[in-house]
Design a protein around this motif. Sequence first.
Motif, PDB file in Angstrom:
ATOM      1  N   SER A 122      41.991  33.776  33.054  1.00  0.00           N
ATOM      2  CA  SER A 122      41.521  33.271  31.757  1.00  0.00           C
ATOM      3  C   SER A 122      40.647  32.034  31.912  1.00  0.00           C
ATOM      4  N   GLY A 123      40.900  31.250  32.957  1.00  0.00           N
ATOM      5  CA  GLY A 123      40.135  30.029  33.150  1.00  0.00           C
ATOM      6  C   GLY A 123      38.851  30.198  33.933  1.00  0.00           C
ATOM      7  N   ARG A 124      38.612  31.386  34.483  1.00  0.00           N
ATOM      8  CA  ARG A 124      37.391  31.630  35.262  1.00  0.00           C
ATOM      9  C   ARG A 124      36.378  32.316  34.360  1.00  0.00           C
ATOM     10  N   GLU A 125      35.441  31.554  33.834  1.00  0.00           N
ATOM     11  CA  GLU A 125      34.539  32.033  32.801  1.00  0.00           C
ATOM     12  C   GLU A 125      33.540  33.087  33.288  1.00  0.00           C
ATOM     13  N   SER A 126      32.952  32.873  34.465  1.00  0.00           N
ATOM     14  CA  SER A 126      31.805  33.699  34.860  1.00  0.00           C
ATOM     15  C   SER A 126      31.962  34.332  36.233  1.00  0.00           C
ATOM     16  N   THR A 146      33.357  41.104  35.330  1.00  0.00           N
ATOM     17  CA  THR A 146      33.398  39.848  34.582  1.00  0.00           C
ATOM     18  C   THR A 146      34.095  40.029  33.237  1.00  0.00           C
ATOM     19  N   LYS A 148      36.949  39.861  31.205  1.00  0.00           N
ATOM     20  CA  LYS A 148      38.278  39.266  31.302  1.00  0.00           C
ATOM     21  C   LYS A 148      39.332  40.086  30.562  1.00  0.00           C
TER      22      LYS A 148
END
Length: 329
Positions: A122-126, A146, A148
């Motif tokens: 959830s915290g890894r945007e890209s 990508t 999520k």
Amino acid sequence: MEFARPHLFWLFLIYIPLIFWYVYKIRKIDPTIQASTLDAVKNFRTSYRVWLRHGLFAVRLLAIGCLIVILCRPQTSNKWETSSVEGTDIVIALDMSTSMLAKDFTPDRFAAAKDVASEFISGRESDNIGLVVFAGESFTLLPMTTDKSSLLNAVSSVEMGLLEDGTAIGDGLATSINRIVEGKAKSKSIILLTDGSNNTGLIAPLTAAEIAKDKGIKVYTIGIGSNGSALSPVGINYYGKLEYDYVKVTIDEQTLQSIARMTGGKYYRATDKNSLEGIFKEIDALEKTKLDISRYHNTEDDYMLWAWLLLAFVGLDIVLRTTVMRNIP
């Protein structure tokens, strides 16, 4: 506003012959009379019906224009977009052998690992993230993506019993390498979580680590399990349910440390859920590189305004031709 078939705007060129035809028609049907003087009629005003006749032609042109716009399929701005972002390629390799049901984590090791992995995703945007699970064999749960939502759904839905029991660390690492090697990011990392030692599989863990090293892939290894003994599954009772007893926690830390050292990664030991969360927060600071990613945005046709205008112009044309502009035979 965007158009699915903008090339059809060339149809507006039909206005040229239509206007020429209209001018020619007007000149041909207008009556003429020769007179020696215009004094008797020079004060006459042009009837409004003359101008209305031209207006009727303009209404028809507008109706044709609305039809052409509808054929071009006007749409909302939703679309595929390719953008350059900061990110990295990551594969999470999760051990799902029966020992991961040990109760030294809350509620057990496997559930805790899933929860922490979901928070990390959830915290890894890209980032391009893939999921691999392994036990006595390995399996790609989800190729790198990508999206999520797909990743979180895959993590939450995976359950024990999907694979033959055992701990094939080497196979899990090799499958992760196969998934991540095609990634476009310069930074490639595998996060491998296990609570035991390699006891089955076709590929030795250090052999897989050598492959990762040659490919420039960092491997972060995490040993899951408390110190001492833990309440762990030891068998299945008469009713088909797991029986638990205290078993000494045995993690092949030497092999996990060697894998991390060989590939430029790092080895971590997680003795409870809080320490596992801290480890993932540290890994969350992985270096990032430029990535070109594509995102899909929903596209919908948006032609209703033009359809209503078309109906309005056609209706106005009918009303004018049957009332004030009606031809008398």
